[in-house]
Design a protein around this motif. Structure first.
Motif, PDB file in Angstrom:
ATOM      1  N   GLY A 160      -1.505   1.206  -3.212  1.00 34.12           N
ATOM      2  CA  GLY A 160      -0.409   1.644  -3.709  1.00 34.12           C
ATOM      3  C   GLY A 160      -0.763   2.420  -4.945  1.00 34.12           C
ATOM      4  N   ALA A 161       0.117   2.792  -5.895  1.00 31.63           N
ATOM      5  CA  ALA A 161      -0.061   3.602  -7.112  1.00 31.63           C
ATOM      6  C   ALA A 161       0.891   3.316  -8.411  1.00 31.63           C
ATOM      7  CB  ALA A 161       0.083   5.084  -6.776  1.00 31.63           C
ATOM      8  N   LEU A 201       9.911   9.324  -8.903  1.00 28.52           N
ATOM      9  CA  LEU A 201       9.616   7.741  -8.519  1.00 28.52           C
ATOM     10  C   LEU A 201      10.400   6.787  -9.168  1.00 28.52           C
ATOM     11  CD1 LEU A 201       5.540   8.128  -8.498  1.00 28.52           C
ATOM     12  CD2 LEU A 201       6.919   8.110  -6.468  1.00 28.52           C
ATOM     13  N   PRO A 202      10.530   5.619  -8.849  1.00 33.44           N
ATOM     14  CA  PRO A 202      11.294   4.752  -9.228  1.00 33.44           C
ATOM     15  C   PRO A 202      10.709   4.144 -10.796  1.00 33.44           C
ATOM     16  CG  PRO A 202      10.346   3.767  -7.383  1.00 33.44           C
ATOM     17  CD  PRO A 202      10.318   5.404  -7.266  1.00 33.44           C
ATOM     18  N   ASN A 224       0.806  -1.291  -0.079  1.00 33.82           N
ATOM     19  CA  ASN A 224       0.027   0.136   0.012  1.00 33.82           C
ATOM     20  C   ASN A 224       0.626   1.416   0.196  1.00 33.82           C
ATOM     21  OD1 ASN A 224       1.060   0.027   2.500  1.00 33.82           O
ATOM     22  ND2 ASN A 224      -0.907  -0.049   3.571  1.00 33.82           N
ATOM     23  N   LYS A 225       1.952   1.183   0.337  1.00 38.82           N
ATOM     24  CA  LYS A 225       3.007   2.221   0.110  1.00 38.82           C
ATOM     25  C   LYS A 225       3.910   2.356  -0.946  1.00 38.82           C
ATOM     26  CE  LYS A 225       3.762   2.164   5.241  1.00 38.82           C
ATOM     27  NZ  LYS A 225       4.851   2.214   6.414  1.00 38.82           N
ATOM     28  N   LEU A 226       3.601   1.299  -1.793  1.00 36.36           N
ATOM     29  CA  LEU A 226       4.555   1.400  -3.184  1.00 36.36           C
ATOM     30  C   LEU A 226       3.912   2.095  -4.283  1.00 36.36           C
ATOM     31  CD1 LEU A 226       6.744  -0.469  -4.671  1.00 36.36           C
ATOM     32  CD2 LEU A 226       5.038  -1.771  -5.291  1.00 36.36           C
ATOM     33  N   LYS A 227       4.668   3.216  -4.707  1.00 36.56           N
ATOM     34  CA  LYS A 227       4.447   3.959  -5.765  1.00 36.56           C
ATOM     35  C   LYS A 227       5.490   3.858  -6.794  1.00 36.56           C
ATOM     36  CE  LYS A 227       1.820   7.215  -2.880  1.00 36.56           C
ATOM     37  NZ  LYS A 227       1.885   6.377  -1.688  1.00 36.56           N
ATOM     38  N   ILE A 228       5.175   3.631  -8.105  1.00 38.42           N
ATOM     39  CA  ILE A 228       6.184   3.407  -9.208  1.00 38.42           C
ATOM     40  C   ILE A 228       5.622   4.016 -10.680  1.00 38.42           C
ATOM     41  CG2 ILE A 228       7.100   1.396  -8.181  1.00 38.42           C
ATOM     42  CD1 ILE A 228       5.380  -0.355 -10.131  1.00 38.42           C
ATOM     43  N   HIS A 284      -3.246  -5.031  -9.088  1.00 32.63           N
ATOM     44  CA  HIS A 284      -2.587  -5.601  -7.928  1.00 32.63           C
ATOM     45  C   HIS A 284      -2.300  -4.426  -7.021  1.00 32.63           C
ATOM     46  CE1 HIS A 284      -2.187 -10.170  -7.798  1.00 32.63           C
ATOM     47  NE2 HIS A 284      -2.429 -10.000  -9.249  1.00 32.63           N
ATOM     48  N   ILE A 285      -1.261  -3.558  -7.590  1.00 32.29           N
ATOM     49  CA  ILE A 285      -0.954  -2.532  -6.850  1.00 32.29           C
ATOM     50  C   ILE A 285      -1.969  -1.342  -6.243  1.00 32.29           C
ATOM     51  CG2 ILE A 285       1.043  -0.704  -6.698  1.00 32.29           C
ATOM     52  CD1 ILE A 285       2.400  -2.282  -8.436  1.00 32.29           C
TER      53      ILE A 285
END
Length: 214
Positions: free
Chosen positions: A112-113, A124-125, A51-55, A106-107
Motif C-alpha cells: 500500500g501507500a 485520497l482519504p 496492498n490496495k490501501l492508499k491514504i 505495515h502498509i
C-alpha cells in the motif's frame, strides 16, 4: 587520655572524609540512561487486501504527557490516576513518531501507500489519529501490561467518513522498563492490524463517496 582523644578525632575525620569522597564520586559518575525503540521494522502482515490501501496520514495528535520521549507507567494497585515516568529509561523518539513509522511500515510492506498532506497528493482519504494512552500498567509489583489506545478518524473532502477507538493491551514478560519496551511493539502491531482492516473496509465499501458516520 590525650592520645585516646586524638585517636577518636582522627578516626572521625577519616570517616567524614570517606563519606564526602563517596558523595563526590557518586555525583561525578554519569547516570546511565536506556533508550528503547520498536526494534526491527520487518513486518509480515496477513492482510493481503492492504496492498490496495492508499491514504494520507496526518500528524498524530497526543496529550501533553506524550509529547516527549518519556516511558510512562501507572501503579494500578497504588494510584491508577497517577502517570509516572521512568527515571533512567526513555523511548528513542516520541511515541507519535514511533507509531507513525510503524503504521507506514505495515502498509508499505504490504504494497500500500502512506503519504503526507505535504506531498501534494489529492483525492485520497485522510487518516487522523489521536493517541490517548501509551503506558505500562502495574497490577502488582511483579505483574504489568502495556496499554495502547487511540481514536482514528477517516476524512474525505472535509467530511468525516468514519471514526473508531482502538485499544489493545499486552502482558509484559518482566515488571520493568525493559518488559514494557518489549511488549509495546506487540500491542502496537495488534492495533495497527485492526486499523488496517477497518480502513480497508471503509475505503472499499464506497464510504468515501457516500460519507456515513460510524
Amino acid at each position: 587520655m590525650n592520645s585516646s582523644r586524638l585517636t577518636i578525632t582522627t578516626v572521625t575525620r577519616a570517616s567524614f572524609a570517606l563519606v564526602i569522597a563517596s558523595l563526590l564520586f557518586a555525583c561525578a559518575t554519569p547516570v546511565t540512561h536506556q533508550q528503547f525503540d520498536f526494534g526491527s521494522t520487518s513486518i509480515t502482515t496477513n492482510n493481503s487486501a492492504s496492498n490496495k490501501l492508499k491514504i494520507l496520514l496526518a500528524e498524530i495528535q497526543v496529550p501533553a504527557s506524550l509529547e516527549g520521549s518519556a516511558m510512562l507507567y501507572r501503579l494500578q494497585y497504588e494510584n491508577a490516576q497517577e502517570l509516572r515516568p521512568y527515571a533512567q529509561s526513555r523511548w528513542s523518539m516520541p511515541p507519535a513518531q514511533l507509531l507513525k513509522q510503524r503504521i507506514k511500515t505495515h502498509i508499505n510492506q504490504a504494497g500500500g501507500a502512506v503519504l503526507a498532506a505535504s506531498d501534494g497528493v489529492k483525492n485520497l482519504p485522510l487518516l487522523k489519529l489521536e493517541l490517548e494512552e501509551f503506558s505500562q500498567h502495574f497490577s502488582s509489583p511483579t505483574q504489568s501490561q502495556v496499554q495502547l489506545r487511540w481514536r482514528a478518524s477517516l476524512i474525505n473532502n472535509n467530511q468525516l467518513i468514519a471514526q473508531k477507538v482502538f485499544q489493545t493491551q499486552t502482558r509484559c514478560e518482566s515488571a520493568d522498563a525493559k518488559g514494557g519496551a518489549q511488549a509495546m511493539p506487540q500491542a502496537t502491531d495488534l492495533a495497527i492490524g485492526e486499523l488496517i482492516a477497518w480502513l480497508q473496509t471503509q475505503v472499499t465499501s464506497n464510504t468515501v463517496s457516500n460519507p456515513v458516520r460510524n
